[in-house]
Design a protein around this motif. Structure first.
Motif, PDB file in Angstrom:
ATOM      1  N   HIS A  95      21.043  -6.038  26.932  1.00 26.18           N
ATOM      2  CA  HIS A  95      20.150  -5.484  28.358  1.00 26.18           C
ATOM      3  C   HIS A  95      20.459  -6.013  29.118  1.00 26.18           C
ATOM      4  O   HIS A  95      21.096  -7.472  29.110  1.00 26.18           O
ATOM      5  N   ALA A  96      20.102  -5.445  30.873  1.00 29.41           N
ATOM      6  CA  ALA A  96      20.921  -5.954  31.928  1.00 29.41           C
ATOM      7  C   ALA A  96      20.057  -6.781  31.950  1.00 29.41           C
ATOM      8  O   ALA A  96      18.616  -6.980  31.428  1.00 29.41           O
ATOM      9  N   PRO A  97      20.167  -8.020  32.719  1.00 34.02           N
ATOM     10  CA  PRO A  97      19.411  -9.066  33.160  1.00 34.02           C
ATOM     11  C   PRO A  97      18.315  -9.240  33.375  1.00 34.02           C
ATOM     12  O   PRO A  97      16.617  -9.419  33.201  1.00 34.02           O
ATOM     13  N   ARG A  98      17.342  -8.290  34.431  1.00 31.86           N
ATOM     14  CA  ARG A  98      16.671  -8.000  34.746  1.00 31.86           C
ATOM     15  C   ARG A  98      15.645  -7.189  33.904  1.00 31.86           C
ATOM     16  O   ARG A  98      14.179  -7.271  33.947  1.00 31.86           O
ATOM     17  N   ARG A  99      16.557  -6.094  32.528  1.00 22.87           N
ATOM     18  CA  ARG A  99      15.300  -6.235  31.205  1.00 22.87           C
ATOM     19  C   ARG A  99      15.190  -6.900  30.249  1.00 22.87           C
ATOM     20  O   ARG A  99      15.098  -6.340  28.845  1.00 22.87           O
ATOM     21  N   ARG A 100      15.796  -8.572  30.857  1.00 21.53           N
ATOM     22  CA  ARG A 100      15.893  -9.479  29.327  1.00 21.53           C
ATOM     23  C   ARG A 100      15.180  -9.960  28.399  1.00 21.53           C
ATOM     24  O   ARG A 100      14.138 -10.405  27.715  1.00 21.53           O
ATOM     25  N   PHE A 101      13.561 -10.222  29.183  1.00 22.73           N
ATOM     26  CA  PHE A 101      12.121 -10.557  28.985  1.00 22.73           C
ATOM     27  C   PHE A 101      11.035  -9.061  28.444  1.00 22.73           C
ATOM     28  O   PHE A 101      11.081  -8.277  29.552  1.00 22.73           O
ATOM     29  N   HIS A 102      10.310  -9.431  27.116  1.00 18.60           N
ATOM     30  CA  HIS A 102       9.699  -8.548  27.001  1.00 18.60           C
ATOM     31  C   HIS A 102       8.211  -9.073  26.521  1.00 18.60           C
ATOM     32  O   HIS A 102       8.389 -10.395  26.028  1.00 18.60           O
ATOM     33  N   ARG A 103       7.376  -8.258  27.379  1.00 18.65           N
ATOM     34  CA  ARG A 103       5.921  -8.997  27.266  1.00 18.65           C
ATOM     35  C   ARG A 103       5.619  -9.391  26.005  1.00 18.65           C
ATOM     36  O   ARG A 103       4.318 -10.195  26.310  1.00 18.65           O
TER      37      ARG A 103
END
Length: 328
Positions: free
Chosen positions: A204-212
């Motif tokens: 994933h791209a860095p801005r999509r690294r974390f998922h709630r």
């Protein structure tokens, strides 16, 4: 799903209980506020504050699948995709144990893995917290998949030869407590197979690294620390192709092994810092992923068209089983 008010317990590291952390993310992959912290004592990354177990249980029972896939029960294309991943998991399982071992799939989804495992000769069953997906597995596939969350599942002690968790552990608020519960369900020398997203993956791209929905973000060292400290002998750790997810196989050890807790904080901090938006773009991964996503719908339509009759869930999974010679 919200984190609710802060507390010392839910701000401490869920792996090592350390309270010294640094913030490494303030948004989830959709851009909504989400605080992700790096434990300075061990390197584990986790949501601060974590939602309560009660909030998570309600969320996964009713809303998670709708939020993630916009459906209350899997469509044909979802069954095909999940069936392909389940087949890969089953090949991995067959390298570790042989039928007719008793297999429990925790977080069974629509039951695709349980169905294929039974076709391969395993005594397979599952637990799934989402009401619609658990009902799909029972009613459309005729499987023993209980609609229960991890804490409420009624599993007899020492009844499982193998327990599998495919992208489940990152959703649980207390991984050490989960490991203790799983260990109790396993027979002596039983196997544990876990796959989780890798916080250092560039999939994933860095801005999509974390998922709630991912309240834990594991690295390899932290996952090995967790499993070994829970009384398991780690046999193997692999990175899955393309995604670089962490796939771990462990054996229940008696007596539990003594371990040295390793600190991965410097490695994780440096890895996150190196994975910038520019570095990700220059890696070529965005173009490869775009091409794969463009090809996938056409490949899925072709595959479903080859299935005789209506491509219902059972017919789709039977076709996958036949491709691999799983006919038990």
């Amino acid at each position: 799903m919200t984190a609710g008010g802060d507390s010392g317990v839910r701000s401490a590291c869920p792996l090592c209980a350390g309270t010294d952390h640094e913030i490494v993310g303030t948004r989830d992959r959709s851009g909504a506020p989400l605080t992700s912290a790096l434990c300075r004592a061990c390197g584990h990354v986790y949501t601060v504050p974590r939602p309560t177990a009660q909030d998570l249980s309600a969320y996964y029972a009713l809303r998670y699948r709708q939020d993630y896939k916009s459906v209350a029960a899997p469509k044909a294309k979802h069954v095909w995709r999940a069936g392909q991943r389940a087949a890969e998991r089953l090949l991995h399982l067959l390298n570790a144990v042989r039928p007719p071992a008793a297999v429990l799939d925790v977080g069974a989804g629509g039951g695709e893995f349980v169905y294929l495992a039974r076709r391969a000769g395993f005594a397979a069953r599952g637990i799934e917290p989402h009401q619609g997906y658990a009902a799909h597995a029972r009613e459309r596939l005729g499987l023993d998949v209980a609609n229960a969350d991890f804490q409420s599942a009624d599993i007899a002690a020492h009844s499982c030869d193998v327990i599998t968790l495919h992208h489940v552990l990152e959703h649980l608020p207390d991984p050490p407590a989960a490991m203790a519960r799983l260990r109790g369900w396993l027979k002596p020398a039983g196997r544990l197979i876990v796959e989780v997203p890798n916080v250092l993956s560039w999939y994933h791209a860095p801005r999509r690294r974390f998922h709630r929905a991912h309240v834990q973000s594991f690295n390899r060292t932290g996952l090995e620390n967790l499993i070994a400290n829970a009384g398991f002998e780690v046999i193997a750790v692999q990175l899955t192709p393309h995604t670089a997810h962490l796939n771990l196989v462990a054996r229940k050890a008696d007596p539990p092994p003594s371990i040295t807790w390793r600190d991965a904080s410097a490695e994780v901090r440096d890895g996150l810092a190196r994975h910038t938006a520019l570095a990700h773009a220059l890696s070529g991964r965005p173009l490869r992923r775009l091409w794969a996503n463009l090809k996938r719908p056409l490949a899925e339509r072709r595959a479903l068209m080859r299935i005789k009759g209506a491509p219902d869930a059972r017919a789709i999974l039977d076709a996958i089983a036949r491709e691999h010679g799983w006919t038990a």
